[in-house]
Design a protein around this motif. Structure first.
Motif, mmCIF file in Angstrom:
data_model
loop_
_atom_site.group_PDB
_atom_site.id
_atom_site.type_symbol
_atom_site.label_atom_id
_atom_site.label_comp_id
_atom_site.label_asym_id
_atom_site.label_seq_id
_atom_site.Cartn_x
_atom_site.Cartn_y
_atom_site.Cartn_z
ATOM 1 N N LEU A 239 0.949 -1.621 0.158
ATOM 2 C CA LEU A 239 0.323 0.184 -0.223
ATOM 3 C C LEU A 239 0.662 0.936 0.152
ATOM 4 O O LEU A 239 0.322 2.491 -0.550
ATOM 5 C CB LEU A 239 -1.191 -0.297 0.883
ATOM 6 N N PHE A 240 2.123 0.871 0.721
ATOM 7 C CA PHE A 240 2.649 2.225 0.726
ATOM 8 C C PHE A 240 3.632 2.873 -0.725
ATOM 9 O O PHE A 240 3.289 3.611 -1.300
ATOM 10 C CB PHE A 240 4.233 2.367 1.906
ATOM 11 N N VAL A 241 4.261 1.745 -1.244
ATOM 12 C CA VAL A 241 4.563 1.321 -2.691
ATOM 13 C C VAL A 241 3.306 2.368 -3.655
ATOM 14 O O VAL A 241 3.885 2.951 -4.901
ATOM 15 C CB VAL A 241 5.423 0.617 -3.358
ATOM 16 N N ASP A 242 2.250 1.415 -3.267
ATOM 17 C CA ASP A 242 0.929 2.031 -4.174
ATOM 18 C C ASP A 242 0.922 4.082 -4.326
ATOM 19 O O ASP A 242 0.801 4.576 -5.384
ATOM 20 C CB ASP A 242 0.209 1.426 -3.735
ATOM 21 N N ASP A 243 0.487 4.112 -3.026
ATOM 22 C CA ASP A 243 0.183 5.289 -2.827
ATOM 23 C C ASP A 243 1.488 6.968 -3.151
ATOM 24 O O ASP A 243 1.370 7.749 -3.795
ATOM 25 C CB ASP A 243 0.504 5.946 -0.943
ATOM 26 N N ALA A 244 3.355 5.757 -2.771
ATOM 27 C CA ALA A 244 3.806 6.796 -3.270
ATOM 28 C C ALA A 244 4.376 6.731 -5.383
ATOM 29 O O ALA A 244 4.462 7.951 -5.343
ATOM 30 C CB ALA A 244 5.565 5.949 -3.343
ATOM 31 N N ALA A 245 3.976 6.051 -5.685
ATOM 32 C CA ALA A 245 3.613 6.187 -7.496
ATOM 33 C C ALA A 245 2.431 6.640 -7.537
ATOM 34 O O ALA A 245 2.696 7.748 -8.576
ATOM 35 C CB ALA A 245 4.144 4.190 -7.806
ATOM 36 N N ALA A 246 1.641 6.780 -6.692
ATOM 37 C CA ALA A 246 0.829 7.585 -7.005
ATOM 38 C C ALA A 246 0.699 8.697 -7.147
ATOM 39 O O ALA A 246 0.266 9.418 -7.886
ATOM 40 C CB ALA A 246 -0.793 7.376 -6.483
ATOM 41 N N HIS A 247 1.698 9.426 -6.292
ATOM 42 C CA HIS A 247 2.061 10.944 -5.883
ATOM 43 C C HIS A 247 3.488 11.482 -6.639
ATOM 44 O O HIS A 247 3.532 12.172 -6.768
ATOM 45 C CB HIS A 247 1.815 11.079 -4.463
ATOM 46 N N GLY A 248 4.396 9.747 -7.584
ATOM 47 C CA GLY A 248 5.102 10.850 -8.220
ATOM 48 C C GLY A 248 6.381 10.797 -7.892
ATOM 49 O O GLY A 248 7.887 11.317 -7.619
ATOM 50 N N SER A 249 6.034 9.880 -6.312
ATOM 51 C CA SER A 249 7.246 10.049 -5.486
ATOM 52 C C SER A 249 8.619 8.907 -5.337
ATOM 53 O O SER A 249 8.099 7.758 -5.944
ATOM 54 C CB SER A 249 6.829 9.651 -3.662
ATOM 55 N N ASN A 250 10.078 9.077 -5.342
ATOM 56 C CA ASN A 250 10.655 7.629 -5.546
ATOM 57 C C ASN A 250 10.634 7.411 -3.633
ATOM 58 O O ASN A 250 9.966 7.726 -2.976
ATOM 59 C CB ASN A 250 12.250 8.916 -5.287
ATOM 60 N N ILE A 251 11.475 6.064 -3.738
ATOM 61 C CA ILE A 251 11.119 5.558 -2.558
ATOM 62 C C ILE A 251 12.857 5.427 -1.691
ATOM 63 O O ILE A 251 13.377 4.794 -3.077
ATOM 64 C CB ILE A 251 10.465 4.321 -2.517
ATOM 65 N N ALA B 215 24.000 10.355 -0.992
ATOM 66 C CA ALA B 215 23.190 11.204 -1.842
ATOM 67 C C ALA B 215 23.677 11.953 -3.076
ATOM 68 O O ALA B 215 22.943 11.844 -4.193
ATOM 69 C CB ALA B 215 22.678 12.469 -0.853
ATOM 70 N N CYS B 216 25.009 12.314 -3.563
ATOM 71 C CA CYS B 216 25.382 12.964 -4.660
ATOM 72 C C CYS B 216 26.038 11.954 -5.164
ATOM 73 O O CYS B 216 25.598 12.588 -7.149
ATOM 74 C CB CYS B 216 26.648 13.370 -4.161
ATOM 75 N N ASN B 217 26.243 10.722 -5.524
ATOM 76 C CA ASN B 217 27.010 10.039 -6.549
ATOM 77 C C ASN B 217 26.125 9.000 -6.860
ATOM 78 O O ASN B 217 26.414 8.084 -7.605
ATOM 79 C CB ASN B 217 28.046 8.893 -5.872
ATOM 80 N N HIS B 218 25.517 8.709 -5.761
ATOM 81 C CA HIS B 218 24.480 7.300 -6.122
ATOM 82 C C HIS B 218 22.647 7.603 -5.776
ATOM 83 O O HIS B 218 22.121 7.224 -6.041
ATOM 84 C CB HIS B 218 24.632 6.152 -5.532
ATOM 85 N N MET B 219 22.214 8.734 -5.775
ATOM 86 C CA MET B 219 20.878 9.031 -6.076
ATOM 87 C C MET B 219 20.471 9.849 -7.102
ATOM 88 O O MET B 219 21.114 10.943 -6.976
ATOM 89 C CB MET B 219 20.490 9.872 -4.423
ATOM 90 N N ASP B 220 19.801 9.689 -7.619
ATOM 91 C CA ASP B 220 19.461 10.004 -9.101
ATOM 92 C C ASP B 220 18.341 10.610 -8.374
ATOM 93 O O ASP B 220 17.853 11.291 -8.249
ATOM 94 C CB ASP B 220 18.671 9.501 -10.025
ATOM 95 N N ASN B 221 18.687 12.523 -9.754
ATOM 96 C CA ASN B 221 18.276 13.575 -10.685
ATOM 97 C C ASN B 221 17.323 14.374 -8.650
ATOM 98 O O ASN B 221 16.060 14.470 -7.541
ATOM 99 C CB ASN B 221 16.169 13.265 -10.303
ATOM 100 N N ALA B 222 18.275 13.976 -7.496
ATOM 101 C CA ALA B 222 18.451 14.672 -6.262
ATOM 102 C C ALA B 222 19.085 15.595 -5.299
ATOM 103 O O ALA B 222 19.832 15.521 -4.836
ATOM 104 C CB ALA B 222 18.304 13.684 -5.338
ATOM 105 N N PRO B 223 19.337 16.763 -6.235
ATOM 106 C CA PRO B 223 20.457 17.645 -6.057
ATOM 107 C C PRO B 223 20.251 18.727 -5.208
ATOM 108 O O PRO B 223 21.177 18.780 -3.852
ATOM 109 C CB PRO B 223 20.014 18.535 -7.078
ATOM 110 N N HIS B 224 18.922 18.997 -4.089
ATOM 111 C CA HIS B 224 18.600 19.288 -3.009
ATOM 112 C C HIS B 224 19.127 18.764 -1.850
ATOM 113 O O HIS B 224 20.053 19.186 -1.221
ATOM 114 C CB HIS B 224 17.148 19.639 -3.402
ATOM 115 N N LEU B 225 19.199 16.839 -1.969
ATOM 116 C CA LEU B 225 19.084 16.618 -1.249
ATOM 117 C C LEU B 225 20.869 15.916 -0.759
ATOM 118 O O LEU B 225 21.204 16.146 -0.371
ATOM 119 C CB LEU B 225 18.824 15.013 -1.166
ATOM 120 N N CYS B 226 21.546 17.091 -2.076
ATOM 121 C CA CYS B 226 22.729 16.489 -2.226
ATOM 122 C C CYS B 226 23.326 17.650 -2.072
ATOM 123 O O CYS B 226 24.036 17.763 -0.431
ATOM 124 C CB CYS B 226 23.254 16.306 -3.623
ATOM 125 N N GLU B 227 23.383 19.327 -1.818
ATOM 126 C CA GLU B 227 23.316 20.024 -1.348
ATOM 127 C C GLU B 227 23.609 19.993 0.789
ATOM 128 O O GLU B 227 24.334 20.386 0.859
ATOM 129 C CB GLU B 227 22.211 21.231 -1.791
#
Length: 271
Positions: free
Chosen positions: A16-28, A144-156
Motif C-alpha cells: 500500500l505504501f508503494v502504491d501511494d508513493a507511485a500515485a504521487h510520483g514519489s521516489n522511495i 546522496a550526491c553520487n548514487h541518488m538520481d535527480n536529487a540535487p537539493h538532498l545532495c546540498e
C-alpha cells in the motif's frame, strides 16, 4: 494488549505504501542492514516495486574484508555478551574458523552485490567505496550526491552536514574477560555488585604486558587473499591499481594484523 504484526501484514502495508508513493510520483528510499542477509526474498521485493514502474537502484557499501570481518565479530559478540552474561564468548582469534568465515562471507559486500546483480528486476547495483578519500568521507554526501538520481537539493543538504561515526567500534576485551572470570574461578559476585566489578575493571585496565593472541600465518594469508580479491571485484581497476588501492590495502593490513586484529589471551591471564 499489543500484537506484533505478522509478515503478511507487513508485506501488505508495504504494498500500500508503494502504491501511494507511485500515485504521487514519489521516489522511495529503503535502508536496512537486513538487505545483506542471504535469505532475503529479493524477488518478493521487486514484485511489488517493478509493476509500479520503479527502477530499483541498489547501493552497496564496501569495506575492506579484514576490517569488516573484525567488525562483524564485534557486532555479533557484543549482542551475545550483553544477553548472556556469565557465559564465555570467543575472542576474534578463537572465533575465526572456517565455518564462521563461510557463514560471515554470505553477508559480506561481495556476496550481497552479486545477489542483487543477478536478481531479476534490479535496474542497477553500485558501490560506495569507504576507503576513497577516507579522511573526508561523508557517508550521507557520498550516497546522496553520487548514487541518488535527480536529487540535487538532498545532495546540498548532505554536503552541508558534518557526520560523526554513527556506530563506533567498541573494544570488547573487558566485557569478554569479565564474562570468563566465573568459568575459571569461583567468584561470588552478581551484576548488582557494581563497586566490586568496577574495582576489578580498574585492575584489568592497569595490567601491562597483557598476553595476546594473533591469527596464524595460515589465517593471515587467507584474510589477505580474500581482501585483495574483494577489492578487485568491487572497485574499478583505476582505483585498485593506484596507491590508494591494493598498495594501501597491504600496508594497512600489515599494520592491523598484529595489533587491532589480535585478541587478549584470556586463558593465560586467568589460569
Amino acid at each position: 494488549k499489543c500484537s506484533t504484526p505478522d509478515q503478511r501484514d507487513i508485506i501488505e502495508y508495504f504494498r500500500l505504501f508503494v502504491d501511494d508513493a507511485a500515485a504521487h510520483g514519489s521516489n522511495i528510499l529503503l535502508s536496512a542492514e537486513a538487505f545483506d542477509q542471504p535469505n532475503l526474498n529479493i524477488t518478493q521485493l521487486t514484485s511489488i516495486l517493478v509493476p509500479q514502474q520503479y527502477k530499483i537502484h541498489v547501493v552497496v557499501y564496501y569495506r575492506r574484508f579484514y576490517d569488516w570481518i573484525h567488525s562483524y565479530h564485534n557486532q555479533v559478540t557484543k549482542g551475545k555478551a550483553n544477553r548472556e552474561k556469565g557465559k564465555q564468548h570467543a575472542t576474534f582469534v578463537r572465533w575465526l574458523t572456517d565455518d564462521m568465515l563461510e557463514e560471515a562471507m554470505q553477508s559480506y559486500s561481495v556476496a550481497t552485490y552479486n545477489r542483487f546483480k543477478e536478481a531479476p528486476g534490479i535496474f542497477n547495483v553500485s558501490v560506495v567505496n569507504m576507503h576513497e578519500d577516507p579522511d573526508n568521507f561523508n557517508t550521507n554526501a557520498r550516497f546522496a550526491c553520487n548514487h541518488m538520481d535527480n536529487a540535487p537539493h538532498l545532495c546540498e543538504i548532505a554536503q552541508s552536514q558534518t557526520i560523526g561515526p554513527s556506530n563506533p567500534s567498541q573494544n570488547l576485551d573487558w566485557k569478554l574477560f569479565r564474562n570468563s572470570i566465573g568459568i575459571y574461578h569461583s567468584i561470588e559476585l552478581s551484576d548488582s555488585d557494581t563497586d566490586k566489578w568496577e574495582q576489578i575493571e580498574v585492575k584489568f585496565h592497569e595490567m601491562t604486558d597483557i598476553p595476546r593472541l594473533c591469527v596464524s600465518t595460515e589465517w593471515k594469508k587467507k584474510l589477505l587473499q580474500i581482501s585483495l580479491e574483494s577489492e578487485k571485484a568491487l572497485t574499478p581497476e583505476s582505483w585498485y591499481s593506484s596507491e590508494e588501492g591494493l598498495e594501501n590495502l597491504m600496508l594497512d593490513f600489515e599494520e592491523k594484523i598484529n595489533s587491532k586484529l589480535c585478541s587478549i589471551d584470556i586463558e593465560r591471564i586467568l589460569l
